[in-house]
Scaffold this motif. Structure first.
Motif: not given
Length: 433
Positions: A272-297
Motif C-alpha cells: 500500500t502506497l500513499d500516492l499523494r507523495l509520488v510524482d513518478y516512481a518505479q518499484y520492484a517487488i522482490v521475493a526471496y525463498k527462505t529455505d533454499y539449500v545450497a550446495t554445501d548443505g
C-alpha cells in the motif's frame, strides 16, 4: 512625419510538457523470465513469444495552443534505445558478451510513423544472473516554436529467475502501471471537508470516509500480488517479500516504512502506497525463498522472483476563471471573489482540495513594481479595499485582481529535525505542500 523603431511582437507560449513511460504491449511476455534448469527452457521463450516494449510518449501544453497532444507518431528521427548504457549498435558490434550481442543484433525497432513508432521487439532470452536495463531516448519537435525537446524514459529491467529451485514468479492483480488522478480522489476530498468541519455530523463523515477508502482511485493505493510456485500460490512461510525502488542505476536499496515516506504497508501479498507523495516512481517487488539449500548443505535466503510496476501522477487540463468581475459601489470596503475551475467539461467542486490558488492584486498604491502583487492564498478571498488603497478619489478608485492556479504540489510528510513524523490523535501523518 516620423517613424518609430520597429518592435517585433512574438507569441508567448506555455512550455511543452513531455511525459514518456515504457509500456509492455505483450502481457504474455513479462519483463522477468523463468528458466527451467531441468529442461533447459525459458518461460516465456522470447524466440517464440517476443517482448514488445513501447515508449508511450505524450506531450501537451497548458494553454491550449496546440491543436492536440503529440505522441509517438511525432517522434523525430534518431531516437535510440540504450541497453545497460550502450546503444544497440555498440552491443551488436562487440564480441565480448555473446548474450548482449545476440540481443542487440536480433532486436527490431519500429521506425514507422504510427502510434507504435519507437517500439522495440526483443527476441533473445536473458540468461540467469544477467540483468538488462533498457532506456528510451527520443526527441519531439514543438511545432509552435520549432524547438526540439529531448527526453529519456525511466529504465525497465529485463531479468531471468531460476525455476530449477522451485519455479517462483510474482503475479500482480492489477496493471503494472498505476495512474493517480487527484481529481478522481474522493479520499482527498473527504480529508479536505473533514479538516474544515464541512460535514453535518460525525456519522456523515464516517460514511464518507468508508466509501472513500474503498474507492480504487484514492491516494491510498493497494496493489495485491501473489508469489507463485508453478501454477499455485507459494506457502507464505517459505518466502519473504521486499520492495525496492528502480533507479537509473538499477534496483535500489530496500524500502521500509522508516526510509520511504510513501510506503504505508507491505506484506507477502500486498503493498500500500500513499500516492499523494509520488510524482513518478518505479518499484520492484522482490521475493526471496527462505529455505533454499545450497550446495554445501546450508540453508540460505535466495532471490527467486521479481516484478516491477510504476506509479505516475496524471494531471487533467483545467481552465480557471473568476466568479466576481463586478464593480463595487462607493461605500464598499471589501471585494470578495472566488476561483471557478473547469475540467473535463464540468466545474470542479471544492477546488481547494486539489488546487493551490495565489491571489494577486494591483492598485494605484499596491503593486509589485507596477505589476500585480501577491495578496493571499486559497480558493476564496476577501480583499480589504482601504488596506489596498482603493479610495473614492479619481485615479485611486480602481483595483485589478487575478488568481494564479495550479495543482497542489506533491505532498511531503511533516516531521521534526530528527525525522519523527507528526501525526494526529488517530496516528494519521500530517502532510504539507
Amino acid at each position: 512625419m516620423a517613424l518609430t523603431a520597429k518592435k517585433r511582437i512574438r507569441r508567448d507560449y506555455a512550455p511543452l510538457n513531455v511525459v514518456v513511460t515504457v509500456v509492455n504491449d505483450t502481457p504474455n511476455s513479462p519483463l522477468v523470465q523463468v528458466y527451467d534448469g531441468d529442461s533447459g527452457t525459458y518461460e516465456p521463450n522470447r524466440a517464440v513469444t517476443p517482448l514488445l516494449l513501447r515508449p508511450n510518449v505524450y506531450a501537451n501544453v497548458s494553454d491550449g495552443s496546440l491543436s492536440g497532444p503529440l505522441n509517438n507518431s511525432n517522434l523525430s528521427t534518431g531516437f535510440t534505445w540504450y541497453l545497460n548504457g550502450k546503444t544497440l549498435a555498440y552491443w551488436a558490434g562487440q564480441n565480448t558478451d555473446t548474450m548482449m550481442q545476440s540481443l542487440a543484433a536480433n532486436a527490431s525497432v519500429d521506425t514507422s510513423s504510427s502510434a507504435t513508432r519507437g517500439s522495440i521487439t526483443i527476441n533473445t532470452n536473458i540468461t540467469i544472473a544477467k540483468k538488462v536495463e533498457l532506456i528510451f531516448e527520443g526527441t519531439i519537435n514543438d511545432p509552435r516554436t520549432a524547438t526540439n525537446y529531448t527526453f529519456r524514459s525511466e529504465p525497465v529491467i529485463l531479468s531471468t529467475v531460476d525455476k530449477s529451485d522451485d519455479g517462483h514468479s510474482i503475479e500482480l492483480s492489477d496493471s503494472n502501471r498505476q495512474l493517480y488522478n487527484p481529481l478522481n480522489d474522493t479520499l482527498t476530498l473527504h480529508d479536505y471537508k473533514q479538516s474544515r468541519e464541512m460535514y453535518a455530523s460525525t456519522n456523515e463523515a464516517d460514511i464518507a470516509k468508508k466509501a472513500a477508502l474503498a474507492d480504487i482511485n484514492s491516494y491510498l493505493r493497494t496493489i495485491n500480488f501473489k508469489v507463485m510456485r508453478g501454477k499455485s500460490a507459494a506457502p507464505s512461510a517459505k518466502y519473504v517479500v521486499e520492495l525496492h525502488k528502480v533507479t537509473a542505476s538499477g534496483i535500489g536499496e530496500q524500502l521500509t516504512t522508516d526510509n520511504c515516506d510513501e510506503l504505508v504497508s507491505l506484506s507477502n501479498t500486498s503493498v500500500t502506497l500513499d500516492l499523494r507523495l509520488v510524482d513518478y516512481a518505479q518499484y520492484a517487488i522482490v521475493a526471496y525463498k527462505t529455505d533454499y539449500v545450497a550446495t554445501d548443505g546450508s540453508t540460505k535466503r535466495k532471490l527467486v522472483a521479481m516484478e516491477t510496476f510504476a506509479v505516475q501522477r496524471h494531471l487533467e487540463l483545467f481552465n480557471p476563471d473568476l466568479l466576481n468581475e463586478c464593480d463595487v459601489n462607493a461605500e464598499a470596503t471589501v471585494h470578495t471573489n472566488e476561483v471557478v475551475i473547469a475540467s473535463r467539461g464540468d466545474v470542479v467542486k471544492y477546488p481547494g482540495a486539489y488546487f493551490t490558488t495565489q491571489w494577486k492584486a494591483q492598485t494605484a498604491s499596491y503593486s509589485d513594481g507596477g505589476s500585480l502583487k501577491k495578496y493571499a492564498e486559497g480558493p476564496r478571498v476577501e480583499m480589504q479595499l482601504n488596506e489596498l488603497g482603493v479610495l473614492t478619489t479619481s485615479g485611486k478608485d480602481w483595483l485589478e485582481v487575478a488568481a494564479e492556479v495550479d495543482y497542489n504540489e506533491v505532498a511531503k510528510l511533516a516531521a521534526d529535525a530528527s525525522g519523527n513524523v507528526y501525526t494526529d490523535a488517530d496516528g494519521n501523518p500530517y502532510i504539507f505542500r
